[in-house]
Scaffold this active site. Sequence first.
Site, PDB file in Angstrom:
ATOM      1  N   LYS A   1     -33.100  38.531  -0.762  1.00 51.42           N
ATOM      2  CA  LYS A   1     -31.647  38.381  -0.835  1.00 51.42           C
ATOM      3  C   LYS A   1     -31.307  37.384  -1.940  1.00 51.42           C
ATOM      4  O   LYS A   1     -31.508  36.184  -1.795  1.00 51.42           O
ATOM      5  CB  LYS A   1     -31.053  37.877   0.489  1.00 51.42           C
ATOM      6  CG  LYS A   1     -29.543  38.104   0.489  1.00 51.42           C
ATOM      7  CD  LYS A   1     -28.740  37.110   1.280  1.00 51.42           C
ATOM      8  CE  LYS A   1     -28.487  35.806   0.641  1.00 51.42           C
ATOM      9  NZ  LYS A   1     -27.617  35.816  -0.565  1.00 51.42           N
TER      10      LYS A   1
ATOM     11  N   GLU B   1     -26.922  14.935  -4.731  1.00 50.12           N
ATOM     12  CA  GLU B   1     -27.257  15.825  -5.840  1.00 50.12           C
ATOM     13  C   GLU B   1     -25.955  16.364  -6.445  1.00 50.12           C
ATOM     14  O   GLU B   1     -25.110  16.895  -5.731  1.00 50.12           O
ATOM     15  CB  GLU B   1     -28.093  17.001  -5.318  1.00 50.12           C
ATOM     16  CG  GLU B   1     -28.542  17.929  -6.422  1.00 50.12           C
ATOM     17  CD  GLU B   1     -29.309  19.143  -5.887  1.00 50.12           C
ATOM     18  OE1 GLU B   1     -28.848  19.756  -4.917  1.00 50.12           O
ATOM     19  OE2 GLU B   1     -30.361  19.459  -6.465  1.00 50.12           O
TER      20      GLU B   1
ATOM     21  N   GLU C   1     -37.854  25.230  -0.993  1.00 49.56           N
ATOM     22  CA  GLU C   1     -37.733  24.535  -2.289  1.00 49.56           C
ATOM     23  C   GLU C   1     -36.284  24.103  -2.397  1.00 49.56           C
ATOM     24  O   GLU C   1     -35.398  24.932  -2.604  1.00 49.56           O
ATOM     25  CB  GLU C   1     -38.079  25.495  -3.443  1.00 49.56           C
ATOM     26  CG  GLU C   1     -39.467  26.094  -3.387  1.00 49.56           C
ATOM     27  CD  GLU C   1     -40.551  25.108  -3.801  1.00 49.56           C
ATOM     28  OE1 GLU C   1     -40.228  23.954  -4.162  1.00 49.56           O
ATOM     29  OE2 GLU C   1     -41.727  25.491  -3.748  1.00 49.56           O
TER      30      GLU C   1
ATOM     31  N   CYS D   1     -32.991  22.011 -10.330  1.00 52.46           N
ATOM     32  CA  CYS D   1     -33.293  21.206  -9.145  1.00 52.46           C
ATOM     33  C   CYS D   1     -34.020  19.914  -9.489  1.00 52.46           C
ATOM     34  O   CYS D   1     -33.854  18.902  -8.822  1.00 52.46           O
ATOM     35  CB  CYS D   1     -34.097  22.021  -8.150  1.00 52.46           C
ATOM     36  SG  CYS D   1     -35.523  22.806  -8.911  1.00 52.46           S
TER      37      CYS D   1
HETATM   38  P1  NAD Z   1     -27.420  27.511  -1.369  1.00 50.49           P
HETATM   39  O1  NAD Z   1     -28.263  26.815  -0.372  1.00 50.49           O
HETATM   40  O2  NAD Z   1     -25.954  27.455  -1.225  1.00 50.49           O
HETATM   41  O3  NAD Z   1     -27.787  29.057  -1.434  1.00 50.49           O
HETATM   42  C1  NAD Z   1     -29.107  29.497  -1.712  1.00 50.49           C
HETATM   43  C2  NAD Z   1     -29.314  30.853  -1.073  1.00 50.49           C
HETATM   44  O4  NAD Z   1     -29.254  30.706   0.349  1.00 50.49           O
HETATM   45  C3  NAD Z   1     -28.255  31.886  -1.432  1.00 50.49           C
HETATM   46  O5  NAD Z   1     -28.865  33.145  -1.603  1.00 50.49           O
HETATM   47  C4  NAD Z   1     -27.353  31.887  -0.218  1.00 50.49           C
HETATM   48  O6  NAD Z   1     -26.660  33.087  -0.029  1.00 50.49           O
HETATM   49  C5  NAD Z   1     -28.362  31.658   0.893  1.00 50.49           C
HETATM   50  N1  NAD Z   1     -27.826  31.111   2.151  1.00 50.49           N
HETATM   51  C6  NAD Z   1     -26.755  30.316   2.328  1.00 50.49           C
HETATM   52  N2  NAD Z   1     -26.584  30.051   3.646  1.00 50.49           N
HETATM   53  C7  NAD Z   1     -27.581  30.679   4.298  1.00 50.49           C
HETATM   54  C8  NAD Z   1     -27.961  30.767   5.668  1.00 50.49           C
HETATM   55  N3  NAD Z   1     -27.271  30.171   6.636  1.00 50.49           N
HETATM   56  N4  NAD Z   1     -29.061  31.489   5.984  1.00 50.49           N
HETATM   57  C9  NAD Z   1     -29.790  32.094   5.032  1.00 50.49           C
HETATM   58  N5  NAD Z   1     -29.462  32.053   3.715  1.00 50.49           N
HETATM   59  C10 NAD Z   1     -28.384  31.351   3.355  1.00 50.49           C
HETATM   60  O7  NAD Z   1     -27.888  26.943  -2.789  1.00 50.49           O
HETATM   61  P2  NAD Z   1     -27.287  27.319  -4.226  1.00 50.49           P
HETATM   62  O8  NAD Z   1     -25.976  26.641  -4.365  1.00 50.49           O
HETATM   63  O9  NAD Z   1     -27.381  28.777  -4.434  1.00 50.49           O
HETATM   64  O10 NAD Z   1     -28.364  26.648  -5.197  1.00 50.49           O
HETATM   65  C11 NAD Z   1     -28.303  25.323  -5.597  1.00 50.49           C
HETATM   66  C12 NAD Z   1     -29.274  24.489  -4.801  1.00 50.49           C
HETATM   67  O11 NAD Z   1     -30.580  25.030  -4.931  1.00 50.49           O
HETATM   68  C13 NAD Z   1     -29.381  23.068  -5.309  1.00 50.49           C
HETATM   69  O12 NAD Z   1     -29.406  22.192  -4.230  1.00 50.49           O
HETATM   70  C14 NAD Z   1     -30.719  23.045  -6.029  1.00 50.49           C
HETATM   71  O13 NAD Z   1     -31.326  21.782  -6.100  1.00 50.49           O
HETATM   72  C15 NAD Z   1     -31.509  23.999  -5.217  1.00 50.49           C
HETATM   73  N6  NAD Z   1     -32.633  24.522  -5.993  1.00 50.49           N
HETATM   74  C16 NAD Z   1     -33.882  24.100  -5.678  1.00 50.49           C
HETATM   75  C17 NAD Z   1     -34.967  24.536  -6.427  1.00 50.49           C
HETATM   76  C18 NAD Z   1     -36.372  24.096  -6.093  1.00 50.49           C
HETATM   77  O14 NAD Z   1     -37.309  24.774  -6.515  1.00 50.49           O
HETATM   78  N7  NAD Z   1     -36.577  23.016  -5.351  1.00 50.49           N
HETATM   79  C19 NAD Z   1     -34.775  25.405  -7.490  1.00 50.49           C
HETATM   80  C20 NAD Z   1     -33.476  25.822  -7.785  1.00 50.49           C
HETATM   81  C21 NAD Z   1     -32.407  25.372  -7.017  1.00 50.49           C
END
Ligand code: NAD
Length: 503
Positions: free
Chosen positions: A195, A401, A270, A304
């Site tokens: 997804k 962040e 992650e 990230c």
């Molecule tokens: P997010 O957590 O809002 O969403 C990430 C994914 O999770 C999306 O596909 C979203 O639809 C899904 N999601 C949201 N709620 C959910 C739930 N209740 N159950 C299952 N899935 C759900 O994050 P974002 O805004 O898309 O991305 C930014 C964040 O990602 C930042 O915090 C960044 O640091 C982190 N990030 C981490 C890494 C890493 O490797 N550590 C890499 C890239 C981004």
Amino acid sequence: MQQTIERPGGAAVRIPAGRLLIDGQWRDAIGSGRIAVVDPATEQQIAEIAAATAADVDLAVQAAHRTFESTLWQKMRPLDRGRLLEKLALLIERDAEELARLETLDNGKPYFVSKNVDMRFTVDALRYYGGWSSKMAGEYLTLSPFFDDGGTYRAYTERRPVGVVGGITPWNFPLGQAIQKIAPAIAFGCTVVLKPSEEASLTTLRLGELILEAGIPDGAINIVTGYGHEAGQALVDHSLVRKIAFTGSTVTGQKILAASAVQMKRVTLELGGKSPTIVLADADLDKAIPGAANAIFPNSGQVCTAGSRLFIEASIFDEVSKGVAAIADELKLGSGFDTETQLGPLISARQMERVSGLVASGMEEGAEPLSGGAREDRSGYFYRPTVLTGGRANMRISREEVFGPVVLAMPIHDVRQIKTLANDTVYGLGASIWTKDLNKAHLLASQIDAGTVWINTHNILDTAVPFGGAKLSGIGREFGSEAINAYTETRAVCMRLEAPEFG
Ligand code: NAD
């Protein structure tokens, strides 16, 4: 329906149809929900994708489960799974320019970044894990039984794929993140329901077309677009999904971890970061100043591991912070299709609100901008690269962040405090240390609570190097050989042997 969009410089971008890939077929979602796709550089809607519901996710998981259990999949030679990944790599290489244009349209990042970073990482990860598919191995163990019953006891272990993997990805490196989940899962014999983020799903949908072209068996890789609270949650809750491979925010990661506990699903998380960049007085400043800028600004800070806390030894504080601010002032923002552009827009209005709100709160609490500090006065979610000083450790801007092009520069008055300053965060994803003295570099590196510490560089990621976070930055490691543990279970087989003629 597919469509083509024209962008500056004559770029024509074909947008894939917003359907779901389930069991090798493109299908419409069961419900009527659609999600608008907005070009972040213009704020205009350019397409729609399907908002999958729990019923769609169930179909996708059932298909992935059937394929996982099938003789075709169970008996497929590991080398042949590797060959499928290699085929996909070749198709992505063939279409890299088209995919890069689509990524730039959907995410906003400059085309040269999409092409030279996102696409290269994607192809590398497929090749790297394609090679691993035939290298799964166990151990042979000699045992020390507590008794002597005349038998000989021996054991071996083998790695078994966990089963159906639910991959959930964010929007900052959309295609790369999708492959980061798919490649090890397929290499180690799992099947996948992916997804992608509702903010940037287009390249993952185009990937679906290439998955079919590569001849990957139906149901081995399924793609369901949709909202996190609905499609994502349904994937996490599904009893046939044995592992969740998640990249995203810490808040979502915490929800997923809690929900996964019910069925004891395997998880790799992650998550977010607040990584320190540490510049010591003996650093080569011709490299450290651009290095510190490069640690935070690329991808408009939506990385990230972005070095968002810049710790500088007090004697060089002014030179380094002003040097980074001067670089920030020079960076050219614009459409990712403009060849002059160095920074694209933030992903969305919501992200713009978050970045603006955190910078405003920092300024209210006493931080001052050396550069930036505001959005650009134009359409598109463009936020000026920002260097703040005068921050204190307890401010929101030092602790939360931002996920934008914003760095807080803070002086180091006593180098013995660096460990405390760097580790004074709930996160533990990355860190970089800039110094000419490798004694200091290595000893300091071992004091930092982070999954990755870079020395005289920042954000060098390689599929061969394990990647992940400490503390609230996550659980588990992806990349490298550690992915084997993430996508497989160990099975121990223990035996009693007895044949007096052979001892
Ligand atoms: P997010 O957590 O809002 O969403 C990430 C994914 O999770 C999306 O596909 C979203 O639809 C899904 N999601 C949201 N709620 C959910 C739930 N209740 N159950 C299952 N899935 C759900 O994050 P974002 O805004 O898309 O991305 C930014 C964040 O990602 C930042 O915090 C960044 O640091 C982190 N990030 C981490 C890494 C890493 O490797 N550590 C890499 C890239 C981004």
